[in-house]
Each structure stands twice: as C-alpha cells, then as structure tokens.
Design an enzyme around this catalytic site. Structure first.
Site, PDB file in Angstrom:
ATOM      1  N   LYS A 164      42.916  39.071  39.641  1.00  0.00           N
ATOM      2  CA  LYS A 164      41.844  39.943  39.126  1.00  0.00           C
ATOM      3  C   LYS A 164      42.153  40.169  37.644  1.00  0.00           C
ATOM      4  CE  LYS A 164      39.213  43.912  40.775  1.00  0.00           C
ATOM      5  NZ  LYS A 164      37.880  43.326  40.726  1.00  0.00           N
TER       6      LYS A 164
HETATM    7  N1  PMP Z   1      35.333  38.910  44.457  1.00  0.00           N
HETATM    8  C1  PMP Z   1      35.346  39.372  43.182  1.00  0.00           C
HETATM    9  C2  PMP Z   1      35.127  38.412  42.075  1.00  0.00           C
HETATM   10  C3  PMP Z   1      35.559  40.734  42.938  1.00  0.00           C
HETATM   11  O1  PMP Z   1      35.584  41.202  41.680  1.00  0.00           O
HETATM   12  C4  PMP Z   1      35.736  41.618  44.021  1.00  0.00           C
HETATM   13  C5  PMP Z   1      35.909  43.092  43.771  1.00  0.00           C
HETATM   14  N2  PMP Z   1      37.235  43.456  43.557  1.00  0.00           N
HETATM   15  C6  PMP Z   1      35.728  41.091  45.321  1.00  0.00           C
HETATM   16  C7  PMP Z   1      35.519  39.734  45.493  1.00  0.00           C
HETATM   17  C8  PMP Z   1      35.998  41.960  46.504  1.00  0.00           C
HETATM   18  O2  PMP Z   1      37.338  42.351  46.524  1.00  0.00           O
HETATM   19  P1  PMP Z   1      37.786  43.727  47.187  1.00  0.00           P
HETATM   20  O3  PMP Z   1      37.223  43.725  48.553  1.00  0.00           O
HETATM   21  O4  PMP Z   1      39.272  43.679  47.187  1.00  0.00           O
HETATM   22  O5  PMP Z   1      37.237  44.812  46.341  1.00  0.00           O
END
Ligand code: PMP
Length: 314
Positions: free
Chosen positions: A157
């Site tokens: 991320k």
């Molecule tokens: N894909 C992307 C590109 C994201 O930014 C997110 C949000 N964090 C998610 C998927 C979903 O991840 P999470 O369930 O951990 O928030």
C-alpha cells in the site's frame, strides 16, 4: 472533511496543526510512503468504539514499508497501542477512519529508497460511507491497467501507486459510474480502485488470487472467512476473465472504506437481476455485526478503544 484534533507525529501525539512536514520531504516529492486505512466502528449499545483488525492492518503496512526498504522500530502491537491512545485522545463517538503512514522524511533531492530515514504518523477522522450507492453501485471496466508487481507492487500500500487508483476512479466517476474494475496487463480482472472484488458464479464465490496485482485486502480475508463459516459457501481464488463478470449473478467489492458494496451493473449491463442479490445482502449484514463487535465468535478481531469502569458489585 473535518480535520483531526490530534496526530501522532515524530514520536508523540501533538495537536494536528503541529504535525507538519517541509515541502522538500522525500515522500511528498517521490511518493515514497507506505500507508494503511482502518475503520473504527461505534457501537451505541455498548457506548464503545471498536477498531477493526488493527494487527492485521499493521502487519500489512510493515510489509509495504519493507518493500520501500523502510527501517522502523515499530512492531504491529506498538502501532496498535499508538492507534488506541490516539483514538482515545480524539474522543470520537462515531464511525471513523484511521490513517497511519510511514514516510521517507528526509528533505533532500534524490530518487532512491536507501539511506533515508522513515517516520510514522497517524491521524483519525469521522467517516461514514465511501461509495455513496453501496447497495446499487454501477461500475465500468477502466481503460487503465493495474500497476504490475514488476513496476510498482500493488501488494504494497504505497502512496505513489495510488496515482493508478486515482486515474481509475476519476475517469469512472466523470463517466457517471460509482466505481471501476481494473484489468491486469494480461487482461484478467484485478480489483477496483480501492476495493477487492468477488463474483458469484455457479453458486461459488470467486475472487482473484493475490498474484493478480491486488492489494491483499483485510476485508477480502474477512469476507472469505464469513462466506465460508457463516454462509457455508465455497470460496475459491482463481483468475477471472472480463466477460465472466458480465455473466455472474452477483458482484461485490470489499474494502475498509467501501465495506461490502453490491455492484448491480457493469458497463450498463445488469449483474444478475440488476439489483442487490441475497449473498451481498447477507454479507453486508454479517460484516456490520462483526465490525461492531456484535458477534462473540469474531470479537477478537475488534479492539475496544475506551476503558470501561467495571460494573459495581451488588
Ligand atoms: N485494493 C486497493 C487498491 C485498496 O486501496 C484497498 C483499500 N485498502 C483494498 C483493495 C481493500 O483492502 P482492505 O480490505 O484491507 O481495506
């Protein structure tokens, strides 16, 4: 958006107005930060705020930081403790969003990852819905491709990588859609702009594997567990073709911000009956109970923020 009252900055909690970086800061210029996004959920019966799966979020965040060769002394548990303290100071009694960030803090010119020092910051703001029409979202396939693991790893991320998500989201919204789906360079379905995706096809819940340039979502993991354990569904991870999405009976997007969003149309084609299906409806209800600490079986995923006085002995 309302600004936070406090932030964790350079080792302590300070008024938000004191959490400031210089314009030369490396991460601001080159996108060299690793971040996370967590939700806090207000439970009005218990008058308690629950932070959802902080250790899992912080493990992933430290993995993202490691991709950036970041050197920080924090453990996931230390970061959870900072988050709890910050949320206590902030004193929110409503649903909120917590944003931790590890960033290359040097004020220098020079594109690299090594020989730089990293800082951790964190803040929290009230936060309600992210996708406005989350029971009836209309999506489109983006003309952009998902960043590849050999270009900018989507598994991390990483702040700079979110230009990819922003391009995807803005074009979709300007074209009148709520969200977008994005393909890999190989043409498989990867994810949404900030959500993982699941389709129901032949009664099986199918989601792309972690090798399809997705962020390894915590909500994705949560939904896989709930679908299997509470709905008795088969959940499989395999590559998904674009036209399979047009033909599936239900499509959902999952993410900390988007929670469980039911996608009812893709590229103006109805998904199933063109309205939220029973699996999406059931998962939405379950997820909301779990994140608010209302299902004892999953209570260990939630961390209470406020210290409660023990009930007086009678
Ligand atoms: N894909 C992307 C590109 C994201 O930014 C997110 C949000 N964090 C998610 C998927 C979903 O991840 P999470 O369930 O951990 O928030």
């Amino acid at each position: 958006m309302k600004l936070p009252r406090y932030a964790y900055f350079e080792g302590r909690i300070v008024p938000y107005s004191e959490a400031r970086v210089g314009v030369m800061t490396h991460a601001l210029n080159y996108g060299t930060g690793a971040f996370a996004g967590l939700r806090g959920y207000w439970n009005s019966d218990e008058e308690q705020l629950f932070l959802f799966r902080p250790i899992d979020h912080f493990i992933r965040m430290l993995d993202s930081a490691r991709i950036l060769c970041a050197e920080v002394d924090f453990t996931p548990e230390m970061m959870r403790d900072i988050a709890v303290q910050l949320l206590q100071e902030e004193g929110l009694r409503e649903d909120c969003y917590l944003r931790p960030l590890i960033y290359k803090a040097d004020e220098i010119i020079g594109v690299r990852l090594h020989d730089l020092h990293d800082e951790l910051t964190m803040f929290a703001v009230p936060f309600a819905r992210y996708v406005e029409r989350d029971e009836d979202a209309h999506a489109t396939f983006s003309s952009w491709r998902r960043v590849d693991d050999n270009a900018i790893p989507a598994r991390g991320k990483i702040t700079g990588a979110y230009v990819n998500s922003a391009l995807i989201k803005t074009d979709a919204v300007r074209a009148g859609f709520d969200e977008a789906l994005v393909l890999t360079d190989q043409g498989h379905v990867s994810e949404g702009s900030a959500e993982n995706i699941f389709m129901l096809r032949g009664g099986v819940l199918i989601t792309p594997p972690v090798t399809e340039n997705i962020l390894e979502g915590i909500t994705r993991r949560t939904i896989i567990a709930l679908a299997r354990q509470e709905l008795g569904l088969d959940v499989i991870e395999r590559p998904i073709d674009r036209t399979e999405v047009y033909l599936c009976t239900e499509l959902i997007m999952t993410g900390t911000a988007a929670q469980v969003t039911a996608v009812t149309h893709v590229d103006h084609r109805p998904i199933g009956e063109g309205q939220m299906g029973p699996v999406a409806a059931e998962l939405r209800k379950l997820y909301d109970r779990v994140v608010r600490g209302r299902m004892p079986k999953y209570r260990s995923w939630t961390v209470p923020i406020y210290v409660k006085e023990p009930a007086p002995a009678v």
